[in-house]
Design an enzyme around this catalytic site. Structure first.
Site, short mmCIF file in Angstrom:
data_model
loop_
_atom_site.label_atom_id
_atom_site.label_comp_id
_atom_site.label_asym_id
_atom_site.label_seq_id
_atom_site.Cartn_x
_atom_site.Cartn_y
_atom_site.Cartn_z
N GLY A 1 27.17 -21.52 45.87
CA GLY A 1 26.20 -21.79 46.45
C GLY A 1 25.63 -22.89 45.88
O GLY A 1 24.98 -23.64 46.66
N ALA A 2 25.56 -23.23 44.51
CA ALA A 2 24.84 -24.35 44.07
C ALA A 2 25.18 -24.54 42.39
O ALA A 2 25.65 -23.30 41.91
CB ALA A 2 23.23 -24.22 44.38
N GLU B 1 23.84 -25.92 38.50
CA GLU B 1 22.73 -26.27 37.63
C GLU B 1 22.82 -27.50 36.83
O GLU B 1 22.16 -27.37 35.61
CB GLU B 1 22.41 -25.12 36.82
CG GLU B 1 23.19 -24.50 35.92
CD GLU B 1 24.44 -23.70 36.19
OE1 GLU B 1 24.51 -23.45 37.24
OE2 GLU B 1 24.80 -23.07 35.10
N ASN B 2 23.51 -28.48 37.31
CA ASN B 2 23.45 -29.77 36.26
C ASN B 2 22.23 -30.21 35.66
O ASN B 2 21.36 -30.04 36.68
CB ASN B 2 24.36 -30.74 37.14
CG ASN B 2 25.57 -30.46 38.06
OD1 ASN B 2 26.58 -29.89 37.53
ND2 ASN B 2 25.34 -30.38 39.26
N HIS C 1 18.15 -21.72 35.54
CA HIS C 1 19.10 -22.18 34.61
C HIS C 1 18.65 -23.22 33.48
O HIS C 1 19.23 -23.34 32.60
CB HIS C 1 20.31 -22.62 35.40
CG HIS C 1 21.33 -21.58 35.73
ND1 HIS C 1 21.80 -20.65 34.73
CD2 HIS C 1 22.17 -21.38 36.83
CE1 HIS C 1 22.82 -19.88 35.41
NE2 HIS C 1 23.08 -20.34 36.64
N GLU D 1 31.38 -27.23 36.31
CA GLU D 1 31.46 -25.97 36.00
C GLU D 1 32.90 -25.41 36.79
O GLU D 1 32.67 -25.45 38.05
CB GLU D 1 30.36 -24.98 36.11
CG GLU D 1 30.38 -23.75 35.55
CD GLU D 1 29.30 -22.97 35.69
OE1 GLU D 1 28.54 -23.16 36.28
OE2 GLU D 1 29.39 -21.73 35.14
N GLU E 1 24.59 -16.24 33.51
CA GLU E 1 24.49 -15.77 34.92
C GLU E 1 23.63 -14.50 35.43
O GLU E 1 22.84 -14.20 36.05
CB GLU E 1 25.78 -15.68 35.41
CG GLU E 1 26.50 -17.30 35.56
CD GLU E 1 25.71 -18.19 36.41
OE1 GLU E 1 24.70 -17.79 36.98
OE2 GLU E 1 26.21 -19.47 36.20
N HIS F 1 17.22 -19.72 41.16
CA HIS F 1 18.43 -19.35 40.28
C HIS F 1 18.62 -20.86 39.69
O HIS F 1 18.85 -20.69 38.23
CB HIS F 1 19.34 -19.13 41.20
CG HIS F 1 20.65 -18.77 40.17
ND1 HIS F 1 20.91 -17.12 39.93
CD2 HIS F 1 21.57 -19.37 39.74
CE1 HIS F 1 22.05 -17.29 39.06
NE2 HIS F 1 22.23 -18.47 39.04
N GLU F 2 18.87 -21.96 40.16
CA GLU F 2 19.26 -23.16 39.58
C GLU F 2 18.41 -23.74 38.60
O GLU F 2 18.50 -24.24 37.61
CB GLU F 2 20.05 -24.06 40.63
CG GLU F 2 20.97 -23.77 41.51
CD GLU F 2 21.98 -22.89 41.14
OE1 GLU F 2 22.41 -23.12 39.81
OE2 GLU F 2 22.50 -22.00 41.59
#
Ligand code: PHE
Ligand code: ZN
Length: 892
Positions: free
Chosen positions: A267-268, A270-271, A307, A127, A326, A303-304
């Protein structure tokens, strides 16, 4: 495609209104990687189909820094063209197999986009547009494909081979290599693709969900870090349970993996099924991580994970819709943290913290040269639009749906959104429509088009409130009006739909139960402002009230309300809404600080006696949580103060805020000592809100007491702080004690810092703190820049590691009095670092470029100095398009 201008032409602009569906679909992708640090070979076999709804045209595949070896269409060699970075194929059948063979060099990939190496482990970041750095593809989120992936690599060096979905096959190959084959059962856009290969160990947890399905959760880290993964795993388990309980959203994968890397731009990520995280948001132990870190991990893991539905199952049609995933997912992680917090007070603390971020970072963005709507209309570089506006303001917009519809109505809307759009790539309009359609007849449904202005209009609306009490008629009339300042490209604004939660507080009596426009009496009402100006009439108002408006910060606006000091004091003491109680205290402090900045106030003692007394009684109250008290007793930040001024002298703002801190230290000396003794805990560490709140208040108190010792020459509190830097039982206390000494510029700071470094020399995340602490310390006598320059030469400093660059350089530019020097040397330093970083990591450089967003607001001599450095950056011959977009906007 280049707009011919001069040698340093502005990068081409992509516009939302130019969206067209793709000319081709890619249904399946079979990737095979021969992983090698300097030359990785990628074979990409796709099944491609012409999109019959689009006019026939060549297939244009995106690529970036790839070496192309071979292209086959239906197994046959074929002719192709290159157009810039795009691979163009013409004369194609309606459906065909496309095979592309490329190589790339992960070791040279310093941008950390695409396939790169970090500590001898392969990671990917796709991303927003990183997949094109792995292979040629239709790198856009509305092209969703089924992926299968085969990884081959040296078995010793890269024993763990991971990709999205399920592991279907693995085995040993010749020459010490091995392979693994992964199949992702879910179609996805390529930005959710990921692989990882290296020497990693996993904490594993098998779970059975509420609905009875079984899953394997894994957290992969470097083997020595396994003992720091417990909190991340707990957070992940809570996330899975919460999403099912609150929204009925279940985990749709047998295996859910999180992998940590110490080299990560954000930060991270979400794959699908294989989240890749910055170590900062995974690794924690009481000895190495603070309460803030523990909370950060909980919310980013959440959060991830969230997603997986809001972003992955339903994704974005194009990158202008970024806030669709987001804003919604930030809202969800905020709600998750609030629900986990359990008590009303802890919920309020979380809300206050979130609003503080919004106001200190997003409000300035919305008032500056980078102001853009939650759904932007154009960009040159999409990476520049991963902003607090898209994320945090986007989350506030989602929160307003919930405020208008209620929790249940909101949940119905979300359910309809998934019913309609599961498996699709959609728009913010689709989300709004689902919310509205699920709640026919609601205020939202009645004003939907107007509500959607939150997506299209930038800028922070101003709401002005004027009230009038009619004692005889027991009636209170409140007039609310709204305006919104102009922002770049948007001179005129139309009225928004603004939910204002309101209560009426009668001093000495608390909340009044009042009726609105003749309805049922209640202590809180949601007023919905839709017109430029509107009146709301409350009845049965038995005493002259103080209006408590925008409770819980019910809309992302600036509220102008002329309350007297006495009224603010009444709200601070008596408002049943903890957010507004805090807010009243902040308004009072802000008013007095601003008076001192603009000259009317007293620099030795900027705060008035009644405000100080109110803070004291808040501190001493037995019915309030420590975390809340710490927030009330923390002065507004320098950047938030600066935003209130037309002409900012950062040194003056700093001097005033510091003077106020010293005054609070002095005037409340006995109270701070009490607070420290009362809240210091020596029990075993737990990161829950109650104990972390106690540590937060004790840390604040200790900082004040050490600050005071500078004036009085007292050695007791600095001695206590120093002792604590040695024997603290956890990092929160150790950090607070070290910060107390460093911030006060005490002689014990240096030995404390030396010890700190020696103790944690092998822990990169703690060494980041060590740099950040020093770079963020107040400038005493202009020595901060020199200190930072010396740290730049420290053997542990490495600008190529984003966390380390942030810990030193970004912490410095975020330290207003150190950065904004009358000689402009801070800005020169900024330019040099910015250009150095831009040469290898434009995404990180572009974030640093934002440090001078608000230069036009600065007073002289800062303004001219900042302007000069910005112009020098703009004149640099080889700027990335990332940085160019930011500086051009700043200079426009
Ligand atoms: N999508 C990531 C998130 O959760 C952010 C991100 C963007 C990470 C781009 C890496 C690169 O918020
Ligand atoms: Zn996100």
């Amino acid at each position: 495609m280049f707009h011919a201008r001069d040698a340093q032409a502005s990068p081409p602009v992509i516009r939302r209104e130019d969206y067209a569906p793709p000319a081709y679909w890619i249904d399946t992708v079979d990737l095979s990687f021969d992983l090698d640090p300097t030359k990785t070979r990628v074979l990409n076999r796709m099944r491609v189909r012409r999109n019959a709804e689009q006019p026939p045209q060549p297939l244009r595949l995106d690529g970036d820094e790839l070496n192309l070896a071979r292209v086959l269409v239906n197994g046959q060699g074929t002719s192709f063209k290159m157009d810039g970075d795009q691979l163009v194929l013409d004369g194609l059948p309606d459906e065909f197999d496309l095979e592309i063979f490329t190589t790339c060099n992960p070791e040279k990939n310093t941008k950390l986009m695409g396939l790169y190496l970090s500590q001898d482990t392969f990671f990917t970041q796709c991303e927003a547009e990183g997949f094109r750095r792995i292979t040629y593809f239709l790198d856009r989120p509305d092209v969703m494909a089924s992926f299968s992936v085969t990884l081959r690599a040296d078995r010793k060096r890269f024993p763990v081979l991971l990709s999205n979905g399920n592991l279907v096959e693995q085995g040993v190959l010749e020459d010490g290599r091995h392979f693994a084959k992964w199949v992702d059962p879910h179609r996805k856009p390529c930005y959710l693709f990921a692989i990882v290969a290296g020497c990693l160990a996993a904490r594993e947890q098998r779970i059975v969900t509420e609905s009875g399905s079984e899953h394997l959760l894994q957290i992969y880290v470097r083997p020595g870090d396994l003992d720091k993964t417990e909190h991340a795993m707990q957070s992940l388990m809570h996330s899975v349970a919460w999403d099912e309980a609150r929204f009925g959203l279940k985990l749709d994968l047998e295996r859910f993996m999180v992998v940590a890397t110490s080299d990560f731009n954000m930060g991270a990520m979400e794959n699908k099924g294989l989240n890749i995280f910055n170590t900062k948001y995974v690794l924690a132990s009481p000895a190495t991580a603070t309460d803030v870190d523990f909370d950060g991990i909980e919310s980013v893991i959440g959060h991830e994970y969230f997603h997986n539905w809001t972003g992955n199952r339903v994704t974005c049609r194009d990158w202008f819709q970024l806030s669709l995933k987001e804003g919604l997912t930030v809202f969800r992680d905020q709600e998750f943290s609030m629900d986990l917090a359990r008590t009303a007070s802890a919920r309020a603390v979380k809300r206050i913290e979130d609003v503080r971020v919004l106001r200190t970072v997003q409000f300035p963005e919305d008032a500056g040269p980078m102001a853009h709507p939650v759904r932007p209309d154009q960009y040159a570089e999409i990476n520049n639009f991963y902003t607090v506006t898209v994320y945090e303001k986007g989350a506030e917009v989602v929160r307003m749906y919930q405020t208008l519809l209620g929790r249940e109505g909101f949940a119905k809307g979300l359910a309809l959104y998934f019913e309609r759009h599961d498996g699709q790539a959609v728009t913010c309009d689709d989300f709004a429509q689902a919310m509205s359609d699920a709640n026919p007849g609601s205020t939202l449904a009645l004003h939907l088009d107007q509500f959607k202005r939150w997506y299209s209009q930038a800028g922070t609306p101003r709401v002005t409130a004027v009230g009038q009490y009619d004692a005889e008629g027991q009636r209170y009339t409140l007039t609310l009006s709204q305006t919104c300042p102009a922002t770049p490209g948007q001179a005129e604004k139309q009225p928004f739909v603004i939910p204002v939660i309101a209560g009426l507080v009668a001093p000495g009596q608390g909340d009044l139960a009042v009726s609105l426009h003749g309805g049922e009496p209640a202590t809180a009402h949601t007023l919905v402002l839709t017109e430029p100006s509107q009146q709301f009439v409350f009845e049965r108002v038995t005493a002259e009230p103080v209006p408590s408006l925008l409770r819980g910060f019910s809309a992302p606006v600036v509220l102008n309300q002329d309350l007297s000091d006495a009224e603010l004091l009444a709200l601070l003491a008596q408002d049943s809404d903890p957010f507004n109680a805090w807010e009243a205290g902040q308004r009072l402090l802000m008013r007095q600080l601003l008076a001192a900045v603009t000259g009317a106030g007293d620099l030795a003692a900027p705060l008035q006696a009644d405000a100080v007394a109110a803070l004291r009684s808040t501190l001493r109250r037995s019915d309030l949580d420590a975390a809340f008290k710490a927030l009330v007793l923390t002065l507004p930040t320098e950047s938030y103060l600066a935003e209130q001024l037309a002409d900012v002298d950062p040194q003056r703002v700093h001097a005033v805020r510091e003077a106020a801190r010293r005054q609070l230290a002095r005037d409340l000396a006995a109270d701070w000592a009490w607070a420290f003794d009362e809240h210091e805990d020596n029990g075993s560490y737990r990161p829950d809100p109650v104990s972390s709140g106690r540590r937060s208040l004790a840390g604040l108190a200790l900082g004040m007491l050490v600050e005071l010792a500078r004036e009085t020459g007292d050695s007791v509190w600095p001695g206590k702080a120093y002792q604590r830097t040695k024997d603290a039982g956890n990092m929160t206390d150790r950090y607070a004690a070290t910060a107390a000494l460093v911030n006060a510029g005490h002689a014990l700071a240096q030995p404390a810092l030396t010890r700190f470094h020696d103790l944690f020399a092998d822990d990169a995340l703690v060494i980041d703190k060590w740099f950040a602490l020093q770079a963020a310390a107040p400038d005493r006598g202009g020595d901060a820049l020199g200190r930072v320059e010396a740290l730049l030469r420290h053997p542990d400093f490495n600008a190529r590691n984003p966390n380390r660059a942030r810990s030193l350089i970004f912490s410095f530019t975020g330290n207003p009095a150190a950065f904004h020097r009358t000689d402009g040397a801070g800005y020169t330093f900024w330019r040099e670092q910015l250009l150095a970083i831009d040469a290898f990591n434009p995404q990180v450089a572009a974030r640093l470029a934002r440090a001078l967003d608000r230069w036009k607001k600065l007073a002289e001599p800062y303004r001219s100095a900042a302007h000069g450095e910005l112009q020098k950056v703009a004149a640099h011959p080889s700027l990335s398009k990332d940085v160019r977009e930011i500086v051009e906007k700043a200079l426009a």
